[in-house]
Design a protein around this motif. Structure first.
Motif, PDB file in Angstrom:
ATOM      1  N   MET A  70       0.846  -1.172   0.000  1.00 50.83           N
ATOM      2  CA  MET A  70       0.000   0.000   0.000  1.00 50.83           C
ATOM      3  C   MET A  70       0.894   1.239   0.000  1.00 50.83           C
ATOM      4  O   MET A  70       1.879   1.298   0.720  1.00 50.83           O
ATOM      5  N   LEU A  71       0.538   2.227  -0.825  1.00 54.75           N
ATOM      6  CA  LEU A  71       1.304   3.463  -0.916  1.00 54.75           C
ATOM      7  C   LEU A  71       0.610   4.555  -0.117  1.00 54.75           C
ATOM      8  O   LEU A  71      -0.591   4.756  -0.219  1.00 54.75           O
ATOM      9  N   LEU A  72       1.390   5.262   0.656  1.00 51.40           N
ATOM     10  CA  LEU A  72       0.863   6.373   1.437  1.00 51.40           C
ATOM     11  C   LEU A  72       1.532   7.658   0.962  1.00 51.40           C
ATOM     12  O   LEU A  72       2.710   7.654   0.619  1.00 51.40           O
ATOM     13  N   PRO A  73       0.795   8.776   0.934  1.00 53.47           N
ATOM     14  CA  PRO A  73       1.414  10.032   0.523  1.00 53.47           C
ATOM     15  C   PRO A  73       2.503  10.447   1.510  1.00 53.47           C
ATOM     16  O   PRO A  73       2.418  10.179   2.705  1.00 53.47           O
ATOM     17  N   THR A  74       3.521  11.066   0.993  1.00 53.45           N
ATOM     18  CA  THR A  74       4.610  11.544   1.836  1.00 53.45           C
ATOM     19  C   THR A  74       4.191  12.843   2.511  1.00 53.45           C
ATOM     20  O   THR A  74       3.812  13.799   1.839  1.00 53.45           O
ATOM     21  N   ALA A  75       4.290  12.891   3.806  1.00 49.54           N
ATOM     22  CA  ALA A  75       3.873  14.077   4.545  1.00 49.54           C
ATOM     23  C   ALA A  75       4.746  15.276   4.241  1.00 49.54           C
ATOM     24  O   ALA A  75       4.294  16.402   4.271  1.00 49.54           O
ATOM     25  N   GLY A  76       6.007  15.058   3.911  1.00 48.87           N
ATOM     26  CA  GLY A  76       6.910  16.169   3.672  1.00 48.87           C
ATOM     27  C   GLY A  76       7.040  16.553   2.212  1.00 48.87           C
ATOM     28  O   GLY A  76       7.965  17.248   1.840  1.00 48.87           O
ATOM     29  N   ALA A  77       6.123  16.105   1.367  1.00 46.39           N
ATOM     30  CA  ALA A  77       6.211  16.419  -0.068  1.00 46.39           C
ATOM     31  C   ALA A  77       6.167  17.928  -0.282  1.00 46.39           C
ATOM     32  O   ALA A  77       5.402  18.632   0.362  1.00 46.39           O
ATOM     33  N   GLN A  78       7.020  18.387  -1.213  1.00 48.57           N
ATOM     34  CA  GLN A  78       7.053  19.815  -1.500  1.00 48.57           C
ATOM     35  C   GLN A  78       5.851  20.202  -2.345  1.00 48.57           C
ATOM     36  O   GLN A  78       5.401  19.454  -3.198  1.00 48.57           O
ATOM     37  N   ALA A  79       5.351  21.408  -2.127  1.00 45.32           N
ATOM     38  CA  ALA A  79       4.218  21.914  -2.885  1.00 45.32           C
ATOM     39  C   ALA A  79       4.712  22.683  -4.106  1.00 45.32           C
ATOM     40  O   ALA A  79       5.862  23.083  -4.171  1.00 45.32           O
ATOM     41  N   HIS A  80       3.813  22.864  -5.060  1.00 50.46           N
ATOM     42  CA  HIS A  80       4.132  23.674  -6.224  1.00 50.46           C
ATOM     43  C   HIS A  80       4.424  25.107  -5.771  1.00 50.46           C
ATOM     44  O   HIS A  80       3.930  25.557  -4.744  1.00 50.46           O
ATOM     45  N   SER A  81       5.184  25.824  -6.574  1.00 51.08           N
ATOM     46  CA  SER A  81       5.480  27.223  -6.262  1.00 51.08           C
ATOM     47  C   SER A  81       4.230  28.070  -6.447  1.00 51.08           C
ATOM     48  O   SER A  81       3.541  27.969  -7.454  1.00 51.08           O
ATOM     49  N   LEU A  82       3.951  28.902  -5.463  1.00 55.39           N
ATOM     50  CA  LEU A  82       2.832  29.832  -5.508  1.00 55.39           C
ATOM     51  C   LEU A  82       3.380  31.247  -5.465  1.00 55.39           C
ATOM     52  O   LEU A  82       4.286  31.545  -4.672  1.00 55.39           O
ATOM     53  N   LEU A  83       2.847  32.125  -6.288  1.00 51.52           N
ATOM     54  CA  LEU A  83       3.259  33.527  -6.269  1.00 51.52           C
ATOM     55  C   LEU A  83       2.696  34.182  -5.015  1.00 51.52           C
ATOM     56  O   LEU A  83       1.479  34.185  -4.806  1.00 51.52           O
ATOM     57  N   LEU A  84       3.573  34.722  -4.174  1.00 54.59           N
ATOM     58  CA  LEU A  84       3.148  35.382  -2.941  1.00 54.59           C
ATOM     59  C   LEU A  84       3.002  36.891  -3.116  1.00 54.59           C
ATOM     60  O   LEU A  84       2.114  37.494  -2.530  1.00 54.59           O
ATOM     61  N   GLU A  85       3.908  37.493  -3.895  1.00 51.03           N
ATOM     62  CA  GLU A  85       3.821  38.935  -4.119  1.00 51.03           C
ATOM     63  C   GLU A  85       4.569  39.304  -5.387  1.00 51.03           C
ATOM     64  O   GLU A  85       5.421  38.557  -5.864  1.00 51.03           O
TER      65      GLU A  85
END
Length: 111
Positions: free
Chosen positions: A1-16
């Motif tokens: 069974m595969l579980l999602p990695t809790a520390g996976a990096q997120a896509h880049s989001l423009l903050l400002e």
């Protein structure tokens, strides 16, 4: 069974951005600066600046400049009018993320 990695990096989001989305400026900015929520691969990222008719203006992306979460480009002088910024970055998680926003150059009226 595969579980999602809790520390996976997120896509880049423009903050400002500078100029800010929707801003009206009295003169054209000398550069565009974008800040994201994480590191980006600058050498594989782009910024485009287009006028009201969709014609691109030359920009120089400064790949070695600024922090690892920022993308900056120098601009030529921009005439009054509406301008659109289109960006595309490669996130450190390997995903390409893009977006766009507009701003306006409108010098103050003279008497």
């Amino acid at each position: 069974m595969l579980l999602p990695t809790a520390g996976a990096q997120a896509h880049s989001l423009l903050l400002e951005s500078s100029p800010a989305a929707g801003a009206t400026l009295s003169e054209g900015p000398p550069q565009i600066s974008l800040r994201f929520n994480n590191r980006i691969e600058k050498s594989l990222s782009t910024i485009r600046v287009l006028d009201e008719r969709g014609a691109p203006r030359p920009v120089a992306v400064l790949a070695g400049d600024a922090a690892a979460d920022r993308l900056t480009a120098t601009l030529p002088a921009l005439v009054p009018g509406a301008w659109r910024v289109e960006w595309q970055v490669l996130s450190t998680d390997g995903h390409i993320v893009s977006g766009r926003f507009s701003f306006r150059v409108a010098p103050p009226a003279t008497r």
